[in-house]
Design a protein around this motif. Structure first.
Motif, PDB file in Angstrom:
ATOM      1  N   ASP A 129       0.777  -1.241  -0.033  1.00 40.59           N
ATOM      2  CA  ASP A 129       0.121  -0.138   0.048  1.00 40.59           C
ATOM      3  C   ASP A 129       0.829   1.128   0.051  1.00 40.59           C
ATOM      4  O   ASP A 129       0.345   2.183   0.244  1.00 40.59           O
ATOM      5  N   HIS A 130       1.989   1.231  -0.466  1.00 43.23           N
ATOM      6  CA  HIS A 130       3.030   2.385  -0.370  1.00 43.23           C
ATOM      7  C   HIS A 130       2.830   3.249  -1.359  1.00 43.23           C
ATOM      8  O   HIS A 130       2.732   2.772  -2.545  1.00 43.23           O
ATOM      9  N   VAL A 373      -1.794  10.896   8.975  1.00 47.01           N
ATOM     10  CA  VAL A 373      -0.156  10.895   8.790  1.00 47.01           C
ATOM     11  C   VAL A 373       0.257   9.781   8.318  1.00 47.01           C
ATOM     12  O   VAL A 373      -0.319   8.734   8.301  1.00 47.01           O
ATOM     13  N   GLY A 374       1.546   9.797   7.749  1.00 50.15           N
ATOM     14  CA  GLY A 374       1.983   8.679   7.000  1.00 50.15           C
ATOM     15  C   GLY A 374       2.673   7.813   7.820  1.00 50.15           C
ATOM     16  O   GLY A 374       3.425   8.056   9.057  1.00 50.15           O
ATOM     17  N   HIS A 375       2.754   6.537   7.893  1.00 47.99           N
ATOM     18  CA  HIS A 375       3.626   5.817   8.645  1.00 47.99           C
ATOM     19  C   HIS A 375       5.185   5.907   8.424  1.00 47.99           C
ATOM     20  O   HIS A 375       5.827   5.544   9.223  1.00 47.99           O
ATOM     21  N   GLN A 376       5.259   6.529   7.171  1.00 39.78           N
ATOM     22  CA  GLN A 376       6.816   6.753   7.148  1.00 39.78           C
ATOM     23  C   GLN A 376       7.428   8.060   7.767  1.00 39.78           C
ATOM     24  O   GLN A 376       8.527   8.282   7.679  1.00 39.78           O
ATOM     25  N   ASN A 404       0.283   4.585   4.160  1.00 43.14           N
ATOM     26  CA  ASN A 404       1.420   4.162   4.209  1.00 43.14           C
ATOM     27  C   ASN A 404       2.419   5.103   3.236  1.00 43.14           C
ATOM     28  O   ASN A 404       2.459   4.812   2.009  1.00 43.14           O
ATOM     29  N   GLY A 405       3.033   6.079   3.629  1.00 46.91           N
ATOM     30  CA  GLY A 405       3.710   6.978   2.942  1.00 46.91           C
ATOM     31  C   GLY A 405       4.256   8.212   3.913  1.00 46.91           C
ATOM     32  O   GLY A 405       4.479   7.762   4.920  1.00 46.91           O
ATOM     33  N   GLY A 406       4.835   9.238   2.963  1.00 42.76           N
ATOM     34  CA  GLY A 406       5.681  10.024   3.953  1.00 42.76           C
ATOM     35  C   GLY A 406       5.024  11.575   3.605  1.00 42.76           C
ATOM     36  O   GLY A 406       3.659  11.683   3.437  1.00 42.76           O
ATOM     37  N   HIS A 407       5.881  12.550   3.980  1.00 45.43           N
ATOM     38  CA  HIS A 407       5.822  13.735   4.023  1.00 45.43           C
ATOM     39  C   HIS A 407       5.614  14.315   2.617  1.00 45.43           C
ATOM     40  O   HIS A 407       6.404  14.959   2.160  1.00 45.43           O
ATOM     41  N   ASP A 408       4.567  14.232   1.974  1.00 47.39           N
ATOM     42  CA  ASP A 408       4.741  13.962   0.395  1.00 47.39           C
ATOM     43  C   ASP A 408       3.462  14.328  -0.058  1.00 47.39           C
ATOM     44  O   ASP A 408       2.255  13.707   0.163  1.00 47.39           O
ATOM     45  N   TYR A 409       3.509  15.436  -1.142  1.00 44.31           N
ATOM     46  CA  TYR A 409       2.322  16.000  -1.683  1.00 44.31           C
ATOM     47  C   TYR A 409       1.807  14.880  -2.712  1.00 44.31           C
ATOM     48  O   TYR A 409       0.493  14.630  -2.964  1.00 44.31           O
ATOM     49  N   ALA A 410       2.680  13.756  -2.780  1.00 43.32           N
ATOM     50  CA  ALA A 410       1.786  12.622  -3.846  1.00 43.32           C
ATOM     51  C   ALA A 410       0.913  11.980  -2.930  1.00 43.32           C
ATOM     52  O   ALA A 410      -0.076  11.375  -3.511  1.00 43.32           O
TER      53      ALA A 410
END
Length: 427
Positions: A129-130, A373-376, A404-410
């Protein structure tokens, strides 16, 4: 060499809690086959490989070498440019790389030159799910220079990093002269079908203006009439990113077309050049929004009179500020959408997680909050969970999720669509 068709089997539900990605040396079965063919002197082996990647798209997504159905082996590949030969190539996977950069070690993100080929590659074992944006940075200097992690060196890397030309998905736009990024989306990542401009969808109108000397962008719903309200209102911080770069008007138009939003006026407020002043629980800034901006939107566009239909949304420091605005001025902002909120603030000699304490001990406000918030996001995950727990303990209406991602506009652009639909549309 004949490569198998690319398959992305359906992903099972992801296990709860954060799971850090595992970085490995290149273990891709496809690349091992390529090396064997090159060693055997197979004519055209590398060209066949690149033809396969061009057709199926990059990165390579293969079964998990450990046999887990909820993971994949993801291999990023870059083709050597004979006109610009590199001695080192970094694969910059958003937040995954940043964590090691903050620790002062970029070495785990150096790609390997595959034996006997012009293929640069690096593999990550990731959950299905990343989602993450990513770029490559090729350099011709020493290894020591390539892995420098100080701020000045990192900014130079970001200024020159490039997207993956073999990624067949739409790139993530950037600003300030930087290159766009490619996006990795594994099969179990949350749906983002509403972020793309769609044919046959009625378009709203976008206007650029100023209020009290501050640049504002307004996106009006289709067939908007000043006397046709009252309309719902969405106030988005960091408007210079959401407007001209990410085209949030398309997202809002899609939500309107799908019946997931009431007719909503969207106001984008420029804050990226004033973040330290405006987006650190600033009472004067929030009061300006409440006492100057919202009365203006009422007069001009018939939106913002009802706090139960007025949402303020932001990311990172903007997410902190959205939650602060609901706390400070609940009679104006009844809804707050916080994405990857910086609830650690402040980090000086005052007590950290200040806003969490305000919600814990202050009189309960009649507001609804949507948090994600993202898991990463190793620097935010625990703080967001504590904030959620305090809100629940105090009886707030709070919606919370982890992606499941980060500090990311994606990740944020899909989360913005979901959050607006949940808060204003009741989805």
């Amino acid at each position: 060499m004949t490569y198998p068709p690319r398959r992305n089997p359906p992903a099972p539900p992801a296990p709860p809690g954060p799971t850090a990605p595992e970085v490995s040396s290149v273990r891709s079965p496809l690349l091992r086959t390529l090396v064997e063919d090159v060693r055997a002197g197979g004519p055209g082996a590398e060209e066949a490989f690149w033809a396969y990647v061009s057709e199926t798209g990059a990165p390579l997504v293969e079964p998990d070498p450990e046999g887990e159905d909820d993971h994949r082996l993801v291999t990023f590949v870059r083709r050597e440019d004979p006109a610009r030969p590199a001695t080192h190539v970094l694969a910059l996977v958003h937040t995954v790389t940043d964590k090691d950069r903050h620790a002062g070690d970029l070495a785990p993100h150096l790609m390997e030159r595959v034996e006997g080929t012009g293929v640069w590659a690096i593999s990550h074992r990731l959950r299905t799910d990343h989602r993450a944006s990513y770029q490559f940075h090729a350099s011709g200097g020493t290894r020591e220079d390539a892995v420098r992690a100080d701020r000045a060196s990192w900014l130079r890397v970001l200024d020159h990093a490039e997207p993956d030309p073999l990624n067949t998905g739409a790139p993530l736009p950037s600003r300030d002269g930087r290159n766009p990024a490619s996006v990795l989306e594994l099969p179990g990542a949350p749906d983002q079908s509403r972020i793309r401009r769609r044919e046959g969808v009625a378009r709203g109108t976008t206007l650029d203006t100023e209020v009290d000397g501050r640049r504002i962008t307004v996106h009006l719903p289709p067939d908007h009439r000043p006397d046709g309200g009252p309309y719902a209102l969405a106030v988005l911080l960091d408007g210079e990113m959401w407007g001209p770069v990410l085209g949030v008007g398309d997202i809002v138009d899609n939500l309107h077309a799908d019946g997931e939003l009431p007719l909503t006026v969207t106001v984008l407020v420029d804050t990226m050049g004033r973040r330290m002043k405006d987006l650190a629980c600033s009472g004067p800034f929030v009061d300006w929004l409440a006492d100057t901006l919202l009365p203006w939107t009422e007069r001009e566009y018939g939106a913002g009179a009802d706090p139960a239909r007025t949402v303020i949304a932001g990311q990172s420091a903007g997410g902190l500020t959205a939650a602060f605005a609901a706390f400070r001025r609940p009679e104006r902002f009844g809804l707050a959408l916080s994405q990857s909120g910086s609830f650690w603030w402040p980090d000086d000699d005052r007590e950290g997680e200040w806003l969490t304490g305000q919600y814990a001990w202050g009189e309960r406000r009649p507001v609804t909050l949507h948090l994600e918030v993202g898991h990463q996001e190793w620097m935010l995950l625990a703080e967001n969970r504590r904030f959620r727990n305090i809100l629940r303990a105090r009886g707030y209406d709070v919606r919370y999720r982890e992606f499941n991602g980060g500090h990311d506009y994606a990740c944020w652009r899909g989360g913005l669509a979901d959050g607006l639909a949940a808060l204003l549309g009741g989805r």
